[in-house]
Write a protein that holds these residues in place. Structure first.
Motif, PDB file in Angstrom:
ATOM      1  N   ASN A  27       0.933  -1.152  -0.404  1.00 23.94           N
ATOM      2  CA  ASN A  27       0.183   0.431  -0.280  1.00 23.94           C
ATOM      3  C   ASN A  27       1.164   1.227   0.105  1.00 23.94           C
ATOM      4  N   THR A  33      -5.323   0.965  -4.332  1.00 22.23           N
ATOM      5  CA  THR A  33      -5.799   0.965  -6.039  1.00 22.23           C
ATOM      6  C   THR A  33      -5.056  -0.524  -6.415  1.00 22.23           C
ATOM      7  N   LEU A  34      -3.411  -0.055  -6.500  1.00 20.26           N
ATOM      8  CA  LEU A  34      -2.734  -0.487  -7.352  1.00 20.26           C
ATOM      9  C   LEU A  34      -2.917  -2.015  -6.758  1.00 20.26           C
ATOM     10  N   ALA A  36      -5.136  -3.320  -4.550  1.00 19.35           N
ATOM     11  CA  ALA A  36      -6.499  -4.738  -5.255  1.00 19.35           C
ATOM     12  C   ALA A  36      -6.463  -5.287  -6.353  1.00 19.35           C
ATOM     13  N   ALA A  37      -5.312  -4.259  -7.387  1.00 17.56           N
ATOM     14  CA  ALA A  37      -5.548  -4.626  -8.655  1.00 17.56           C
ATOM     15  C   ALA A  37      -4.996  -6.346  -8.927  1.00 17.56           C
ATOM     16  N   SER A  41      -9.221  -7.459  -6.768  1.00 24.98           N
ATOM     17  CA  SER A  41     -10.356  -7.701  -6.087  1.00 24.98           C
ATOM     18  C   SER A  41     -11.139  -6.275  -7.200  1.00 24.98           C
ATOM     19  N   LYS A  42     -11.786  -6.323  -6.837  1.00 24.71           N
ATOM     20  CA  LYS A  42     -12.860  -4.669  -7.578  1.00 24.71           C
ATOM     21  C   LYS A  42     -12.963  -3.946  -6.427  1.00 24.71           C
ATOM     22  N   ASP A  43     -12.763  -4.626  -5.656  1.00 24.95           N
ATOM     23  CA  ASP A  43     -12.896  -3.513  -4.248  1.00 24.95           C
ATOM     24  C   ASP A  43     -11.629  -2.387  -3.825  1.00 24.95           C
ATOM     25  N   ARG A  44     -11.348  -1.055  -4.644  1.00 25.14           N
ATOM     26  CA  ARG A  44     -10.603  -0.112  -4.512  1.00 25.14           C
ATOM     27  C   ARG A  44      -9.751  -0.143  -3.283  1.00 25.14           C
ATOM     28  N   LYS A  45     -11.083   0.238  -2.279  1.00 28.60           N
ATOM     29  CA  LYS A  45     -10.529   0.088  -0.853  1.00 28.60           C
ATOM     30  C   LYS A  45      -9.970  -0.966  -0.239  1.00 28.60           C
ATOM     31  N   SER A  47      -7.724  -3.168   0.055  1.00 32.76           N
ATOM     32  CA  SER A  47      -6.387  -3.175   0.473  1.00 32.76           C
ATOM     33  C   SER A  47      -6.301  -2.185   2.557  1.00 32.76           C
TER      34      SER A  47
END
Length: 127
Positions: A27, A33-34, A36-37, A41-45, A47
């Motif tokens: 993080n 965002t990166l 999670a990607a 995961s599609k949930d950007r937050k 992580s």
């Protein structure tokens, strides 16, 4: 030091960390965002939640991707610096058919990404 030795040392350092610490470090290095990607995961937050002591735990597939990503982060950032490593993770990569390492990790193309990291560190080496 050989590429194999560098990668082996990075892997050993990663193996000694818990997933929450790995996520915290990713993080800080790449942004939530990166991260999670990378995990798929599609949930950007998500992580941010994974990094919390009482937060949810990523699933096994995400853990594998995150551990691998952190190992590659160590390989590239220690050789080239954090700014270059961040650009390496998000940029089109000729050793990955112009995909970014983040996309390739999310697609579980671990060998290709490891070869691309080695090539970056060794200025063109492809193993």
């Amino acid at each position: 030091m050989s590429i194999a030795a560098i990668a082996g040392a990075a892997h050993a350092r990663t193996a000694r960390l818990g997933i929450r610490e790995i996520v915290r470090r990713l993080n800080a290095a790449l942004g939530a965002t990166l991260v999670a990607a990378t995990a798929g995961s599609k949930d950007r937050k998500i992580s941010y939640k994974w990094a919390q002591q009482d937060g949810p735990t990523p699933n096994d597939v995400a853990v594998k991707r995150l551990q691998f990503a952190y190992t590659q982060w160590l390989v590239v950032s220690e050789a080239e610096g954090e700014h270059v490593a961040r650009m390496w993770f998000i940029g089109a990569n000729p050793w990955l058919d112009q995909d970014s390492p983040i996309d390739a990790i999310r697609e579980d193309r671990f060998r290709e990404v490891a070869s691309a990291a080695a090539a970056m560190v060794d200025d063109g080496f492809i193993g």
